[in-house]
Design a protein around this motif. Structure first.
Motif, PDB file in Angstrom:
ATOM      1  N   VAL A  19     -17.382 -29.875  -9.705  1.00  0.00           N
ATOM      2  CA  VAL A  19     -18.336 -30.213 -10.817  1.00  0.00           C
ATOM      3  C   VAL A  19     -17.616 -31.103 -11.655  1.00  0.00           C
ATOM      4  O   VAL A  19     -16.563 -30.433 -12.113  1.00  0.00           O
ATOM      5  CB  VAL A  19     -18.890 -28.843 -11.238  1.00  0.00           C
ATOM      6  CG1 VAL A  19     -19.624 -29.225 -12.396  1.00  0.00           C
ATOM      7  CG2 VAL A  19     -19.558 -28.124 -10.019  1.00  0.00           C
ATOM      8  N   GLN A  20     -18.209 -31.945 -12.192  1.00  0.00           N
ATOM      9  CA  GLN A  20     -17.644 -32.650 -13.514  1.00  0.00           C
ATOM     10  C   GLN A  20     -18.668 -32.689 -14.680  1.00  0.00           C
ATOM     11  O   GLN A  20     -19.818 -32.495 -14.269  1.00  0.00           O
ATOM     12  CB  GLN A  20     -17.405 -34.390 -13.056  1.00  0.00           C
ATOM     13  CG  GLN A  20     -16.422 -34.380 -12.048  1.00  0.00           C
ATOM     14  CD  GLN A  20     -16.163 -35.713 -11.877  1.00  0.00           C
ATOM     15  OE1 GLN A  20     -16.892 -36.769 -11.984  1.00  0.00           O
ATOM     16  NE2 GLN A  20     -14.919 -36.464 -11.718  1.00  0.00           N
ATOM     17  N   LEU A  21     -17.783 -32.629 -15.903  1.00  0.00           N
ATOM     18  CA  LEU A  21     -18.834 -32.180 -17.072  1.00  0.00           C
ATOM     19  C   LEU A  21     -18.593 -33.272 -18.075  1.00  0.00           C
ATOM     20  O   LEU A  21     -17.402 -33.637 -18.182  1.00  0.00           O
ATOM     21  CB  LEU A  21     -18.670 -30.675 -17.551  1.00  0.00           C
ATOM     22  CG  LEU A  21     -18.626 -29.608 -16.588  1.00  0.00           C
ATOM     23  CD1 LEU A  21     -18.240 -28.324 -17.386  1.00  0.00           C
ATOM     24  CD2 LEU A  21     -20.278 -29.324 -16.168  1.00  0.00           C
ATOM     25  N   GLN A  22     -19.776 -33.957 -18.489  1.00  0.00           N
ATOM     26  CA  GLN A  22     -19.666 -35.039 -19.493  1.00  0.00           C
ATOM     27  C   GLN A  22     -20.392 -34.364 -20.655  1.00  0.00           C
ATOM     28  O   GLN A  22     -21.627 -34.296 -20.812  1.00  0.00           O
ATOM     29  CB  GLN A  22     -20.255 -36.059 -18.771  1.00  0.00           C
ATOM     30  CG  GLN A  22     -20.571 -37.435 -19.838  1.00  0.00           C
ATOM     31  CD  GLN A  22     -19.059 -38.058 -19.964  1.00  0.00           C
ATOM     32  OE1 GLN A  22     -18.196 -38.140 -18.973  1.00  0.00           O
ATOM     33  NE2 GLN A  22     -18.699 -38.321 -21.097  1.00  0.00           N
ATOM     34  N   ALA A  23     -19.624 -34.305 -21.589  1.00  0.00           N
ATOM     35  CA  ALA A  23     -20.121 -33.777 -22.920  1.00  0.00           C
ATOM     36  C   ALA A  23     -20.575 -35.225 -23.896  1.00  0.00           C
ATOM     37  O   ALA A  23     -19.727 -36.062 -24.120  1.00  0.00           O
ATOM     38  CB  ALA A  23     -19.243 -33.024 -23.959  1.00  0.00           C
ATOM     39  N   SER A  24     -21.533 -35.074 -24.780  1.00  0.00           N
ATOM     40  CA  SER A  24     -21.682 -35.936 -25.834  1.00  0.00           C
ATOM     41  C   SER A  24     -22.482 -35.503 -27.127  1.00  0.00           C
ATOM     42  O   SER A  24     -22.846 -34.091 -26.879  1.00  0.00           O
ATOM     43  CB  SER A  24     -22.642 -36.996 -25.204  1.00  0.00           C
ATOM     44  OG  SER A  24     -23.967 -36.617 -24.643  1.00  0.00           O
ATOM     45  N   GLY A  25     -22.618 -36.321 -27.934  1.00  0.00           N
ATOM     46  CA  GLY A  25     -23.522 -35.680 -29.182  1.00  0.00           C
ATOM     47  C   GLY A  25     -22.587 -35.445 -30.436  1.00  0.00           C
ATOM     48  O   GLY A  25     -23.343 -35.148 -31.462  1.00  0.00           O
ATOM     49  N   GLY A  26     -21.175 -35.371 -30.404  1.00  0.00           N
ATOM     50  CA  GLY A  26     -20.633 -35.235 -31.466  1.00  0.00           C
ATOM     51  C   GLY A  26     -20.702 -36.130 -32.636  1.00  0.00           C
ATOM     52  O   GLY A  26     -21.554 -37.260 -32.381  1.00  0.00           O
ATOM     53  N   GLY A  27     -20.257 -35.838 -33.916  1.00  0.00           N
ATOM     54  CA  GLY A  27     -20.267 -36.986 -34.948  1.00  0.00           C
ATOM     55  C   GLY A  27     -19.957 -36.417 -36.076  1.00  0.00           C
ATOM     56  O   GLY A  27     -19.523 -35.097 -36.399  1.00  0.00           O
ATOM     57  N   LEU A  28     -20.179 -36.957 -37.337  1.00  0.00           N
ATOM     58  CA  LEU A  28     -20.053 -36.608 -38.820  1.00  0.00           C
ATOM     59  C   LEU A  28     -21.298 -36.368 -39.175  1.00  0.00           C
ATOM     60  O   LEU A  28     -22.434 -36.969 -39.342  1.00  0.00           O
ATOM     61  CB  LEU A  28     -19.222 -37.928 -39.542  1.00  0.00           C
ATOM     62  CG  LEU A  28     -19.113 -37.355 -40.873  1.00  0.00           C
ATOM     63  CD1 LEU A  28     -18.179 -36.477 -41.378  1.00  0.00           C
ATOM     64  CD2 LEU A  28     -18.974 -38.787 -41.526  1.00  0.00           C
ATOM     65  N   VAL A  29     -21.397 -34.968 -39.718  1.00  0.00           N
ATOM     66  CA  VAL A  29     -22.597 -34.430 -40.722  1.00  0.00           C
ATOM     67  C   VAL A  29     -22.122 -33.685 -41.821  1.00  0.00           C
ATOM     68  O   VAL A  29     -21.128 -33.180 -42.041  1.00  0.00           O
ATOM     69  CB  VAL A  29     -23.182 -33.477 -39.526  1.00  0.00           C
ATOM     70  CG1 VAL A  29     -22.699 -32.431 -39.200  1.00  0.00           C
ATOM     71  CG2 VAL A  29     -24.481 -33.315 -40.117  1.00  0.00           C
ATOM     72  N   GLN A  30     -23.012 -33.732 -42.786  1.00  0.00           N
ATOM     73  CA  GLN A  30     -22.787 -33.111 -44.038  1.00  0.00           C
ATOM     74  C   GLN A  30     -23.038 -31.620 -43.715  1.00  0.00           C
ATOM     75  O   GLN A  30     -23.795 -31.308 -43.101  1.00  0.00           O
ATOM     76  CB  GLN A  30     -23.555 -33.614 -45.282  1.00  0.00           C
ATOM     77  CG  GLN A  30     -23.034 -34.800 -45.601  1.00  0.00           C
ATOM     78  CD  GLN A  30     -24.102 -35.242 -47.000  1.00  0.00           C
ATOM     79  OE1 GLN A  30     -25.136 -35.010 -47.144  1.00  0.00           O
ATOM     80  NE2 GLN A  30     -23.303 -36.193 -47.721  1.00  0.00           N
ATOM     81  N   ALA A  31     -22.164 -30.719 -44.595  1.00  0.00           N
ATOM     82  CA  ALA A  31     -22.546 -29.381 -44.629  1.00  0.00           C
ATOM     83  C   ALA A  31     -24.193 -28.769 -44.596  1.00  0.00           C
ATOM     84  O   ALA A  31     -24.786 -29.611 -45.641  1.00  0.00           O
ATOM     85  CB  ALA A  31     -21.808 -28.563 -45.657  1.00  0.00           C
ATOM     86  N   GLY A  32     -24.535 -28.128 -43.920  1.00  0.00           N
ATOM     87  CA  GLY A  32     -26.268 -27.831 -44.090  1.00  0.00           C
ATOM     88  C   GLY A  32     -26.978 -28.512 -42.993  1.00  0.00           C
ATOM     89  O   GLY A  32     -27.979 -28.124 -42.840  1.00  0.00           O
ATOM     90  N   GLY A  33     -26.348 -29.752 -42.515  1.00  0.00           N
ATOM     91  CA  GLY A  33     -26.965 -30.317 -41.501  1.00  0.00           C
ATOM     92  C   GLY A  33     -26.920 -29.762 -40.249  1.00  0.00           C
ATOM     93  O   GLY A  33     -26.664 -28.860 -39.986  1.00  0.00           O
ATOM     94  N   SER A  34     -27.519 -30.527 -39.191  1.00  0.00           N
ATOM     95  CA  SER A  34     -27.631 -30.192 -37.987  1.00  0.00           C
ATOM     96  C   SER A  34     -27.179 -31.371 -36.848  1.00  0.00           C
ATOM     97  O   SER A  34     -26.996 -32.559 -37.398  1.00  0.00           O
ATOM     98  CB  SER A  34     -29.122 -29.844 -37.450  1.00  0.00           C
ATOM     99  OG  SER A  34     -29.727 -29.074 -38.283  1.00  0.00           O
ATOM    100  N   LEU A  35     -26.749 -30.895 -35.804  1.00  0.00           N
ATOM    101  CA  LEU A  35     -26.244 -31.636 -34.573  1.00  0.00           C
ATOM    102  C   LEU A  35     -26.813 -30.921 -33.162  1.00  0.00           C
ATOM    103  O   LEU A  35     -26.804 -29.853 -33.237  1.00  0.00           O
ATOM    104  CB  LEU A  35     -24.755 -31.961 -34.468  1.00  0.00           C
ATOM    105  CG  LEU A  35     -24.224 -33.355 -35.509  1.00  0.00           C
ATOM    106  CD1 LEU A  35     -22.657 -33.103 -35.312  1.00  0.00           C
ATOM    107  CD2 LEU A  35     -24.761 -34.462 -35.150  1.00  0.00           C
ATOM    108  N   ARG A  36     -26.906 -31.698 -32.301  1.00  0.00           N
ATOM    109  CA  ARG A  36     -27.118 -31.439 -31.151  1.00  0.00           C
ATOM    110  C   ARG A  36     -26.171 -31.801 -29.878  1.00  0.00           C
ATOM    111  O   ARG A  36     -26.205 -33.266 -29.892  1.00  0.00           O
ATOM    112  CB  ARG A  36     -28.466 -31.463 -30.408  1.00  0.00           C
ATOM    113  CG  ARG A  36     -28.821 -30.581 -29.228  1.00  0.00           C
ATOM    114  CD  ARG A  36     -30.204 -30.893 -28.436  1.00  0.00           C
ATOM    115  NE  ARG A  36     -30.463 -32.222 -28.095  1.00  0.00           N
ATOM    116  CZ  ARG A  36     -31.521 -32.283 -26.837  1.00  0.00           C
ATOM    117  NH1 ARG A  36     -32.295 -31.507 -26.682  1.00  0.00           N
ATOM    118  NH2 ARG A  36     -31.278 -33.437 -26.651  1.00  0.00           N
TER     119      ARG A  36
END
Length: 124
Positions: free
Chosen positions: A1-18
Motif C-alpha cells: 500500500v502506498q500513501l500520498q499526502a497533500s494539503g499542507g501549507g501556511l496559515v495564520q493562527a486560528g485558521g483552518s487546513l484540510r
C-alpha cells in the motif's frame, strides 16, 4: 500500500487546513489510517487514527475538539480537518496506515505504511 499526502501549507493562527491522504494498493474497509506529526526540534507524535469509515477513532489530547479525522472508503482517502490552528501545530504531518486496529494505535512503530509528509506552518 502506498500513501500520498497533500494539503499542507501556511496559515495564520486560528485558521483552518484540510489534509488528505490517498491510499493506493490493496486495502480493506477495516484498514486503519491516521496521522502523526513532527514539529521542529520535537519527537514524532500521534495525532489521530481511524478504522475504516465508521470504526474506532482516536485523537491526541492536544488536538481533541479542533481536529477531525474522516475516511472515504470509496476513494480510499483519509482527511484531517484542522481548525483553530495554533503555532504549536506547526509540523510535518505524516499519513500512516496498517491492516487492522491495534490498542497501540498511538505508537508509530505499529504502522507499516507511511506517506511522504506534508508541511503545515501556523504563523502567530
Amino acid at each position: 500500500v502506498q500513501l500520498q499526502a497533500s494539503g499542507g501549507g501556511l496559515v495564520q493562527a486560528g485558521g483552518s487546513l484540510r489534509l488528505s491522504c490517498a491510499a493506493s494498493g490493496q486495502t480493506t474497509s477495516e484498514y486503519v489510517m491516521g496521522w502523526f506529526r513532527q514539529g521542529p526540534g520535537k519527537e514524532r507524535e500521534f495525532v489521530a487514527a481511524k478504522r475504516g469509515a465508521y470504526g474506532n477513532t482516536r485523537y491526541a489530547d492536544s488536538v481533541k475538539g479542533r481536529f477531525t479525522i474522516s475516511r472515504d472508503n470509496a476513494r480510499n482517502t483519509v482527511y484531517l480537518q484542522m481548525n483553530s490552528l495554533k503555532p504549536e501545530d506547526t509540523a510535518v504531518y505524516y499519513c500512516v496506515g496498517r491492516s487492522y486496529w491495534t490498542v497501540a494505535y498511538y505508537s508509530a512503530s505499529q504502522y507499516t505504511n507511511w506517506g511522504q509528509g506534508t508541511l503545515v506552518t501556523v504563523s502567530s
